[in-house]
Design a protein around this motif. Structure first.
Motif, PDB file in Angstrom:
ATOM      1  N   ALA A  65       0.830  -1.207   0.000  1.00 47.35           N
ATOM      2  CA  ALA A  65       0.000   0.000   0.000  1.00 47.35           C
ATOM      3  C   ALA A  65       0.868   1.262   0.000  1.00 47.35           C
ATOM      4  O   ALA A  65       0.557   2.245  -0.691  1.00 47.35           O
ATOM      5  N   GLN A  66       1.963   1.226   0.746  1.00 51.56           N
ATOM      6  CA  GLN A  66       2.871   2.370   0.767  1.00 51.56           C
ATOM      7  C   GLN A  66       3.545   2.572  -0.589  1.00 51.56           C
ATOM      8  O   GLN A  66       3.709   3.703  -1.050  1.00 51.56           O
ATOM      9  N   VAL A  67       3.909   1.466  -1.225  1.00 54.45           N
ATOM     10  CA  VAL A  67       4.538   1.542  -2.539  1.00 54.45           C
ATOM     11  C   VAL A  67       3.569   2.132  -3.556  1.00 54.45           C
ATOM     12  O   VAL A  67       3.914   3.032  -4.340  1.00 54.45           O
ATOM     13  N   ASP A  68       2.330   1.648  -3.548  1.00 50.99           N
ATOM     14  CA  ASP A  68       1.328   2.149  -4.490  1.00 50.99           C
ATOM     15  C   ASP A  68       1.051   3.631  -4.269  1.00 50.99           C
ATOM     16  O   ASP A  68       0.948   4.412  -5.230  1.00 50.99           O
ATOM     17  N   ALA A  69       0.931   4.029  -2.995  1.00 49.92           N
ATOM     18  CA  ALA A  69       0.680   5.438  -2.694  1.00 49.92           C
ATOM     19  C   ALA A  69       1.864   6.309  -3.121  1.00 49.92           C
ATOM     20  O   ALA A  69       1.678   7.398  -3.686  1.00 49.92           O
ATOM     21  N   ALA A  70       3.077   5.822  -2.869  1.00 54.31           N
ATOM     22  CA  ALA A  70       4.273   6.582  -3.241  1.00 54.31           C
ATOM     23  C   ALA A  70       4.375   6.729  -4.756  1.00 54.31           C
ATOM     24  O   ALA A  70       4.696   7.813  -5.268  1.00 54.31           O
ATOM     25  N   ASP A  71       4.087   5.642  -5.465  1.00 54.00           N
ATOM     26  CA  ASP A  71       4.127   5.711  -6.935  1.00 54.00           C
ATOM     27  C   ASP A  71       3.095   6.702  -7.467  1.00 54.00           C
ATOM     28  O   ASP A  71       3.371   7.445  -8.421  1.00 54.00           O
ATOM     29  N   LEU A  72       1.906   6.712  -6.852  1.00 55.49           N
ATOM     30  CA  LEU A  72       0.856   7.623  -7.292  1.00 55.49           C
ATOM     31  C   LEU A  72       1.264   9.075  -7.050  1.00 55.49           C
ATOM     32  O   LEU A  72       1.141   9.923  -7.950  1.00 55.49           O
ATOM     33  N   VAL A  73       1.758   9.366  -5.854  1.00 52.82           N
ATOM     34  CA  VAL A  73       2.168  10.739  -5.537  1.00 52.82           C
ATOM     35  C   VAL A  73       3.315  11.182  -6.435  1.00 52.82           C
ATOM     36  O   VAL A  73       3.316  12.303  -6.968  1.00 52.82           O
ATOM     37  N   TYR A  74       4.283  10.294  -6.622  1.00 50.15           N
ATOM     38  CA  TYR A  74       5.442  10.613  -7.452  1.00 50.15           C
ATOM     39  C   TYR A  74       5.027  10.873  -8.896  1.00 50.15           C
ATOM     40  O   TYR A  74       5.469  11.847  -9.530  1.00 50.15           O
ATOM     41  N   GLY A  75       4.151  10.019  -9.413  1.00 45.17           N
ATOM     42  CA  GLY A  75       3.689  10.185 -10.790  1.00 45.17           C
ATOM     43  C   GLY A  75       2.860  11.445 -10.973  1.00 45.17           C
ATOM     44  O   GLY A  75       3.041  12.192 -11.951  1.00 45.17           O
ATOM     45  N   MET A  76       1.947  11.721 -10.032  1.00 45.63           N
ATOM     46  CA  MET A  76       1.106  12.906 -10.135  1.00 45.63           C
ATOM     47  C   MET A  76       1.921  14.190  -9.999  1.00 45.63           C
ATOM     48  O   MET A  76       1.622  15.195 -10.645  1.00 45.63           O
ATOM     49  N   SER A  77       2.964  14.143  -9.172  1.00 45.69           N
ATOM     50  CA  SER A  77       3.808  15.336  -9.027  1.00 45.69           C
ATOM     51  C   SER A  77       4.516  15.651 -10.345  1.00 45.69           C
ATOM     52  O   SER A  77       4.685  16.822 -10.706  1.00 45.69           O
ATOM     53  N   GLY A  78       4.924  14.605 -11.059  1.00 46.61           N
ATOM     54  CA  GLY A  78       5.563  14.819 -12.354  1.00 46.61           C
ATOM     55  C   GLY A  78       4.603  15.421 -13.370  1.00 46.61           C
ATOM     56  O   GLY A  78       4.981  16.304 -14.157  1.00 46.61           O
ATOM     57  N   ILE A  79       3.353  14.958 -13.346  1.00 47.16           N
ATOM     58  CA  ILE A  79       2.338  15.508 -14.259  1.00 47.16           C
ATOM     59  C   ILE A  79       2.073  16.973 -13.930  1.00 47.16           C
ATOM     60  O   ILE A  79       2.014  17.832 -14.825  1.00 47.16           O
ATOM     61  N   LEU A  80       1.909  17.275 -12.633  1.00 44.27           N
ATOM     62  CA  LEU A  80       1.672  18.658 -12.225  1.00 44.27           C
ATOM     63  C   LEU A  80       2.838  19.555 -12.630  1.00 44.27           C
ATOM     64  O   LEU A  80       2.637  20.676 -13.127  1.00 44.27           O
ATOM     65  N   GLU A  81       4.042  19.058 -12.440  1.00 41.66           N
ATOM     66  CA  GLU A  81       5.225  19.833 -12.813  1.00 41.66           C
ATOM     67  C   GLU A  81       5.224  20.145 -14.303  1.00 41.66           C
ATOM     68  O   GLU A  81       5.534  21.269 -14.720  1.00 41.66           O
ATOM     69  N   ALA A  82       4.855  19.151 -15.127  1.00 41.68           N
ATOM     70  CA  ALA A  82       4.830  19.349 -16.572  1.00 41.68           C
ATOM     71  C   ALA A  82       3.759  20.361 -16.980  1.00 41.68           C
ATOM     72  O   ALA A  82       3.993  21.217 -17.840  1.00 41.68           O
ATOM     73  N   VAL A  83       2.578  20.273 -16.356  1.00 39.54           N
ATOM     74  CA  VAL A  83       1.486  21.194 -16.689  1.00 39.54           C
ATOM     75  C   VAL A  83       1.866  22.630 -16.346  1.00 39.54           C
ATOM     76  O   VAL A  83       1.677  23.550 -17.153  1.00 39.54           O
ATOM     77  N   VAL A  84       2.408  22.836 -15.156  1.00 41.15           N
ATOM     78  CA  VAL A  84       2.792  24.185 -14.728  1.00 41.15           C
ATOM     79  C   VAL A  84       3.906  24.727 -15.619  1.00 41.15           C
ATOM     80  O   VAL A  84       3.936  25.916 -15.952  1.00 41.15           O
ATOM     81  N   TYR A  85       4.816  23.853 -16.036  1.00 40.90           N
ATOM     82  CA  TYR A  85       5.907  24.282 -16.924  1.00 40.90           C
ATOM     83  C   TYR A  85       5.349  24.763 -18.259  1.00 40.90           C
ATOM     84  O   TYR A  85       5.781  25.801 -18.786  1.00 40.90           O
ATOM     85  N   VAL A  86       4.372  24.037 -18.808  1.00 38.78           N
ATOM     86  CA  VAL A  86       3.761  24.438 -20.079  1.00 38.78           C
ATOM     87  C   VAL A  86       3.071  25.790 -19.940  1.00 38.78           C
ATOM     88  O   VAL A  86       3.180  26.658 -20.817  1.00 38.78           O
ATOM     89  N   VAL A  87       2.355  25.985 -18.835  1.00 42.87           N
ATOM     90  CA  VAL A  87       1.685  27.270 -18.598  1.00 42.87           C
ATOM     91  C   VAL A  87       2.717  28.397 -18.525  1.00 42.87           C
ATOM     92  O   VAL A  87       2.516  29.481 -19.092  1.00 42.87           O
ATOM     93  N   ALA A  88       3.833  28.154 -17.851  1.00 46.46           N
ATOM     94  CA  ALA A  88       4.885  29.167 -17.749  1.00 46.46           C
ATOM     95  C   ALA A  88       5.472  29.484 -19.122  1.00 46.46           C
ATOM     96  O   ALA A  88       5.748  30.656 -19.434  1.00 46.46           O
ATOM     97  N   VAL A  89       5.663  28.466 -19.947  1.00 49.42           N
ATOM     98  CA  VAL A  89       6.182  28.674 -21.298  1.00 49.42           C
ATOM     99  C   VAL A  89       5.214  29.528 -22.119  1.00 49.42           C
ATOM    100  O   VAL A  89       5.616  30.487 -22.790  1.00 49.42           O
ATOM    101  N   VAL A  90       3.921  29.184 -22.048  1.00 52.78           N
ATOM    102  CA  VAL A  90       2.912  29.953 -22.791  1.00 52.78           C
ATOM    103  C   VAL A  90       2.884  31.405 -22.310  1.00 52.78           C
ATOM    104  O   VAL A  90       2.850  32.338 -23.124  1.00 52.78           O
ATOM    105  N   ALA A  91       2.906  31.601 -21.005  1.00 52.04           N
ATOM    106  CA  ALA A  91       2.880  32.961 -20.445  1.00 52.04           C
ATOM    107  C   ALA A  91       4.092  33.767 -20.902  1.00 52.04           C
ATOM    108  O   ALA A  91       3.977  34.952 -21.257  1.00 52.04           O
ATOM    109  N   PHE A  92       5.270  33.143 -20.897  1.00 53.62           N
ATOM    110  CA  PHE A  92       6.479  33.832 -21.321  1.00 53.62           C
ATOM    111  C   PHE A  92       6.400  34.205 -22.802  1.00 53.62           C
ATOM    112  O   PHE A  92       6.789  35.307 -23.191  1.00 53.62           O
ATOM    113  N   LEU A  93       5.873  33.297 -23.624  1.00 53.97           N
ATOM    114  CA  LEU A  93       5.766  33.572 -25.061  1.00 53.97           C
ATOM    115  C   LEU A  93       4.755  34.679 -25.343  1.00 53.97           C
ATOM    116  O   LEU A  93       4.965  35.501 -26.243  1.00 53.97           O
ATOM    117  N   VAL A  94       3.646  34.710 -24.605  1.00 59.43           N
ATOM    118  CA  VAL A  94       2.669  35.789 -24.767  1.00 59.43           C
ATOM    119  C   VAL A  94       3.328  37.132 -24.476  1.00 59.43           C
ATOM    120  O   VAL A  94       3.179  38.104 -25.229  1.00 59.43           O
TER     121      VAL A  94
END
Length: 235
Positions: A65-94
């Motif tokens: 259960a700890q492994v599954d929870a850790a994998d989920l948090v780790y994976g979701m953090s990577g997705i969030l990081e990618a989304v925020v990075y894309v928003v920052a790129v778009v904002a900078f280009l605008v």
């Protein structure tokens, strides 16, 4: 005082500069959010790597259960990081498009790259090493109305951005190629290095945004105070 520019025999007034403060705030807020999320993701990387270390030392000390929870948090953090990075790129280009439009009014012949390169320059292989920097340098020179030697922060920003991206590419390969537990832990720790370098580049990018925005807003304020005289006042 100059005579009114609309009188016969006098040059027509130049097109007004567009306001840039709003898009600059958007870009700065996006970069700050990217940095804050990056710090949070780095903390998750540290926590995840420590958990993997425990698994390497004593597999039974970590439940499924700890492994599954850790994998989920780790994976979701990577997705969030990618989304925020894309928003920052778009904002900078605008923001970049807006200040480039103003810079073309201030110095129509002072730009080495055409507008399509404002986007293509970041993605086309090889040329992305210097085209975006040339574009930003030309915007700064046009905004200051002279080839300005005060570009230390611009050089630092570009060096930090290049290093962060090159190191992040290595980190992505390590992460996607990691299969053994020790490789996974090493990839998580290496991601912390990538985030630190990206944070430095983001902070310097904020300084660049503010410097160019301030000087262009000074031009707009000068026109509002002194009136249009057929040419923008020199900075």
């Amino acid at each position: 005082m100059h005579p009114p520019p609309y009188l016969p025999g006098y040059p027509p007034p130049p097109p007004p500069l567009r306001p840039v403060r709003g898009v600059a705030i958007f870009a700065v807020v996006a970069l700050v959010c990217e940095s804050v999320v990056g710090v949070a993701v780095a903390a998750i990387d540290f926590w995840y790597a420590a958990l993997v270390d425990r698994m390497i030392t004593d597999r039974g000390s970590v439940s499924e259960a700890q492994v599954d929870a850790a994998d989920l948090v780790y994976g979701m953090s990577g997705i969030l990081e990618a989304v925020v990075y894309v928003v920052a790129v778009v904002a900078f280009l605008v923001w970049l498009f807006r200040v480039r439009a103003n810079a073309e009014l201030l110095a129509p012949d002072g730009h080495r790259r055409s507008k399509p390169w404002l986007i293509l320059g970041w993605f086309v292989p090889i040329v992305w090493f210097w085209f975006p920097k040339q574009i930003v340098d030309d915007i700064w020179d046009a905004s200051t109305r002279s080839p300005s030697p005060q570009k230390g922060v611009f050089h630092a920003w570009w060096a930090a951005w290049l290093i962060a991206n090159l190191v992040s590419n290595v980190g992505a390969r390590l992460m996607f190629g990691a299969e053994e537990l020790d490789q996974i832990a090493a990839a998580a720790r290496f991601d912390m290095v990538c985030i630190a370098l990206t944070l430095v580049a983001a902070v310097l990018a904020i300084v660049v945004v503010r410097k160019i925005t301030d000087v262009q807003e000074e031009h707009r304020s000068a026109v509002a105070v002194y009136g249009v005289s057929g040419a923008y006042p020199a900075h």
